[in-house]
Design an enzyme around this catalytic site. Structure first.
Site, PDB file in Angstrom:
ATOM      1  N   ASN A 612      47.771  42.967  28.428  1.00 58.21           N
ATOM      2  CA  ASN A 612      48.629  43.910  27.696  1.00 58.21           C
ATOM      3  C   ASN A 612      50.045  43.337  27.734  1.00 58.21           C
ATOM      4  OD1 ASN A 612      50.591  45.976  27.223  1.00 58.21           O
ATOM      5  ND2 ASN A 612      49.073  47.556  27.628  1.00 58.21           N
ATOM      6  N   GLU A 686      53.119  38.877  40.944  1.00 53.28           N
ATOM      7  CA  GLU A 686      53.998  38.202  41.903  1.00 53.28           C
ATOM      8  C   GLU A 686      54.681  36.955  41.349  1.00 53.28           C
ATOM      9  OE1 GLU A 686      51.779  39.205  46.062  1.00 53.28           O
ATOM     10  OE2 GLU A 686      50.732  37.877  44.700  1.00 53.28           O
TER      11      GLU A 686
END
Lengths: 724, 170
Positions: A612, A686
């Protein structure tokens, strides 16, 4: 039947690209967003219950020792000092309860008791008033006050680094310091526990429910089946909610004892003390290169700290062995056993501080060699993983650097102190981004109803990661449904066990399990249609095989159920998996005050398939902003006398605020990584932090000529080095 | 003590410990848990509500001090079927991730736009008179009392700028 996949081989089929719905990857808004913007999302502390009692944790006021006496305090329901109460939080993915027994004190601020009262106000006042006596003992709290452990399996060396340094045309040999850092998620740790018979239900802010359930059962001394955990909404984690913590265990014990629901919410200072901190690090970097900037030597030494007995040590050098080539290499890892609060995983353990410092060192080498920092990096990208000779599953660093340089306008960069606007020096910095990638076992169940709606169930969590949305998109794409036709249910251990959120593996791991569950349903639909699954097209609620077209709600009589089960397999070892990117920052440094303002930032990232584009971009914004904090403002200061956390609230520990953050650009490189299975998607939560701070620090040098090696680069440190 | 609070347009009687903050009254006694407790120290802004239209930290406001004022919380700004322009744009621009600071951000932005319209200058303003542009610098400065660790800041500014345009269009 369960659709099971162990990822032993690459999946080049790109099956998802052959689906027809066209919703996967689209930048759709968060499916749970309506609840969050109207105040309807229920986080742990929002739970109400008939007869709720309120607990407040009491913290140790000595650095180490033994509790000798717990006083009494009037007007409360209970003062609990139970041997099962935790002394530290569980590390991520541990399957056992962490160290318990609050009669022993390991660090100042540790939880030693819980005060429970009818109201929060009474509990808070009583917790402050409670007298606790200790037999204290002297313990080391400074990393350089002890002889560190040097675990054999964490050291490595190839070739002769000393000789490479001696013979190098250019070299860097410097030491950096990074302070302890906090996850500082906006939601404080909270738990509401309630028993029914011998079973406890705990609503809490947790990232990894499957592991936390095992930890909780072990901590309470009951079976896993007696523990149900609920975490439908988690107000941020960043590692701090990977494992169970003091508040949840204390709430469960108190609730059992009092026979009523108990809510325990940590205060903000308690979160700073009791959630894992990212260890401070001392890092020595030795880099050697020839006259063309080709690296001949890489040495990375790290000193970190943790409590005695804690198995976690910040894996500072995790990406160093494979990011750049060099024949002569050395990794040194030392652990100081000291009595500060427990260290553990905070967003991108290892690379967050390790890559950042490495990329600062590389900037210094580029300066020493007189080579453009982008060019220096491009000259040192390995074909195969150094040391092991394994191929990379993908290696997009060079592309990320070239693309970023073009987009950021790197060619306009000038020498340090050469660009002055008013009283501000302007400079640009670059850093590579790299983070190891992995999968974790994950299960999901998908049900396709006769009405043509899909229900996804897994105990995965959405901690702001967009998981509700992307799991819905995967199911919608695979089953040919509108996204609004998919209900995603998360955060309940009654559902199939997922990987949990952590280590950037959540989306790919839980996403693949949802894909597998849907694949099983596709097989069933193909059977009903009388065709092979490969010839089945599902789109907008219809099934098509050749020239036969049927509506799903016409052909499905009873719910179709698919169970997906993903396990990591041989591709974990057969290739080096990582995500890659580049960070770019432009800063202004005030020539008189040393204040730094970040003016713009760009991140270019490759993470396999983007599930997305809207929520993925937000993940990167978050990571990059953590990098701004790491570079400029964030530091947990420990009192050198007793180790206690001094900067233990949000006015003292400075996470970036609105005014610290410019408009940030994020660009994704198109990529499919076949080695992570049919989803071909890797982790992203991350990557954005790995190296981001270095781009800012390198930009500071390019602006004003100052190198700050003792993070964060606060004005006092810059002004001390500024030439007027 | 017995107090009466005007919350989101309805009068609510509640019996409270005098030490109870407006935040705890809303959350624990009135069932309005949309307002969040992020720090309880007035440092993070997650508990921002409107008191007679002005933004305040509900954690630094005793409930008994709010008697006689109109309290507006996130629940009073809009609902799923009637979103405020800011709520709608926060959703469009992904102005949040975990969502914990979001009610405070939206309440704060609601009052902030009123302050801008009323001609209040900020540290980022180049003069004291206004009118002030809806620039990134102005919005970021005025929203700096609301922390977001997920760091949706860049998107929040986009959301506020577009919501303000929506407001102008009406």
């Amino acid at each position: 039947m369960t659709q099971h996949l162990k990822v032993d081989a690459p999946d080049h089929e790109s099956r998802l690209d052959q689906m027809a719905q066209g919703v996967l990857g689209e930048p759709v808004s968060r499916s749970e967003g309506q609840h969050k913007i109207t105040g309807g999302a229920t986080y742990a502390a929002d739970a109400g219950a008939e007869g709720m009692a309120y607990g407040v944790l009491v913290q140790a006021s000595v650095s180490a020792g033994r509790v000798t006496e717990i006083g009494e305090v009037p007007g409360v329901l209970a003062v609990i000092h139970d041997p099962r109460m935790l002394r530290r939080a569980a590390q991520g993915m541990s399957t056992e309860g962490p160290d318990a027994g609050p009669q022993q004190v390991d660090f100042m601020g540790q939880s030693v008791a819980l005060v429970v009262a009818e109201s929060l106000e009474v509990a808070q006042a009583a917790a402050h008033a409670l007298q606790v006596r200790y037999e204290a003992r002297q313990v080391p709290v400074m990393p350089d006050a002890v002889d560190p452990e040097v675990p054999e399996d964490k050291q490595s060396a190839t070739g002769d680094l000393d000789a490479a340094m001696r013979d190098a045309a250019f070299r860097v040999d410097q030491v950096w310091h990074t302070p302890s850092q906090a996850a500082a998620a906006m939601e404080p740790h909270a738990a509401v526990a309630q028993w029914a018979g011998d079973c406890v239900t705990i609503r809490a802010g947790l990232q990894m429910l499957g592991f936390c359930r095992e930890q909780m059962a072990d901590a309470l001394g009951i079976d896993v089946g007696q523990v149900r955990l609920l975490a439908p909404y988690v107000g941020g984690g960043f590692g701090s909610k990977l494992g169970i913590n003091a508040e949840a265990v204390a709430a469960a014990i108190a609730s059992r004892q009092l026979g009523r629901p108990v809510k325990v919410v940590m205060s903000r200072p308690q979160v700073f003390d009791l959630a894992h901190r990212r260890s401070e690090t001392t890092q020595r970097l030795r880099l050697a290169c020839d006259s063309n900037g080709v690296l001949s030597g890489v040495g990375h030494e790290a000193l970190v700290s943790n409590l005695p007995g804690s198995e976690f040590s910040e894996p500072v050098t995790q990406a160093t062995p494979f990011t750049y080539d060099a024949a002569n290499r050395q990794i040194v890892h030392k652990i100081a056993r000291i009595h500060r609060s427990c260290a553990g995983s905070v967003r991108a353990p290892g690379e967050a501080v390790g890559v950042t410092v490495f990329e600062c060192a590389l900037d210094e080498l580029a300066e020493a060699a007189g080579i453009d920092p982008v060019e220096l990096r491009l000259r040192n990208i390995p074909e195969m993983e150094p040391g092991t000779g394994r191929p990379f599953s993908s290696h997009k660093l060079a592309e990320a650097l070239r693309e970023g340089a073009e987009r950021f306008g790197w060619a306009d960069r000038v020498a340090p102190r050469a660009r002055l606007e008013g009283e501000w020096y302007i400079g640009m910095g670059v850093a590579s981004a790299v983070r190891v990638n992995s999968l974790v076992e994950s299960r999901a169940r998908v049900t396709l109803t006769p009405q043509g709606r899909a229900i996804v169930e897994t105990d995965m969590t959405d901690i702001g990661t967009g998981t509700y949305t992307i799991l819905g998109q995967i199911a919608a794409e695979t089953l040919g449904l509108d996204l609004a036709g998919v209900d995603v249910k998360l955060g309940d251990t009654d559902f199939p066990r997922a990987s949990g959120s952590g280590g950037s593996f959540g989306a790919a791991s839980s996403g693949t399990s949802v894909y597998l569950a849907c694949a099983e349903i596709r097989d069933k639909i193909a059977d009903m249609m009388g065709c092979a699954e490969a010839g089945l097209t599902l789109q907008d609620g219809t099934a098509r095989c050749g020239n036969i077209v049927r509506r799903l709600d016409d052909i499905i009589r009873t719910p179709l159920v698919g169970d997906g089960h993903l396990e990591p397999g041989k591709t974990e070892d057969s290739v080096r998996q990582a995500t890659w990117g580049s960070h770019w920052a432009e800063v202004a440094v005030n020539r008189w005050t040393g204040e730094t303002r970040v003016r713009r930032m760009l991140g270019v990232f490759a993470c396999g398939r983007v599930l997305n584009h809207k929520t993925a971009r937000s993940q990167c914004l978050g990571g990059m902003t953590f990098g701004i904090g790491m570079a400029l403002t964030e530091a947990m200061e420990h009192d050198p006398r007793d180790g206690h956390m001094v900067t233990r609230d949000l006015a003292e520990y400075h996470i970036p605020c609105h005014a610290d953050v410019p408009h940030i650009e994020v660009h994704f490189l198109t990529e499919r990584d076949a080695y992570v299975g049919p989803l071909q998607a890797k982790g992203l939560g991350e990557l954005g932090i790995c190296g981001a701070g270095a781009a800012v620090l390198n930009a500071i040098h390019n602006a004003c000529g100052v190198r700050v090696r003792n993070l964060p680069a606060t004005p006092d440190k810059i002004i001390a080095e500024l030439e007027i | 003590m017995q107090i009466s609070l005007d919350i989101n347009g309805s009068l609510r009687d509640v019996y409270l410990d005098p030490r109870t903050t407006l935040l705890d009254a809303l959350r624990s006694h009135l069932g309005l848990t949309g307002t969040k407790k992020g720090c309880d120290h007035g440092q993070c802004g997650a508990c921002t509500v409107l008191l007679d239209g002005r933004r305040v930290n509900a954690c630094l406001t005793l409930a008994c001090m709010a008697q006689g004022a109109k309290v507006t919380t996130i629940e009073g700004l809009g609902s799923s079927d009637a979103l405020s322009p800011l709520q709608a744009q926060f959703l469009n621009h992904d102005g949040f991730q975990c969502g914990f600071c979001t009610p405070g951000q939206i309440c704060s932005a609601t009052a902030m736009l009123e302050e801008l319209a009323a001609g209040w200058p900020s540290h980022a303003s180049t003069d004291l008179e206004g009118p002030f542009p809806l620039s990134h610098a102005e919005i970021a400065e005025r929203m700096s009392g609301n922390l977001c660790r997920c760091a949706a800041y860049s998107n929040i500014v986009d959301a506020i700028q577009n919501a303000a345009k929506d407001g102008d269009a009406k």
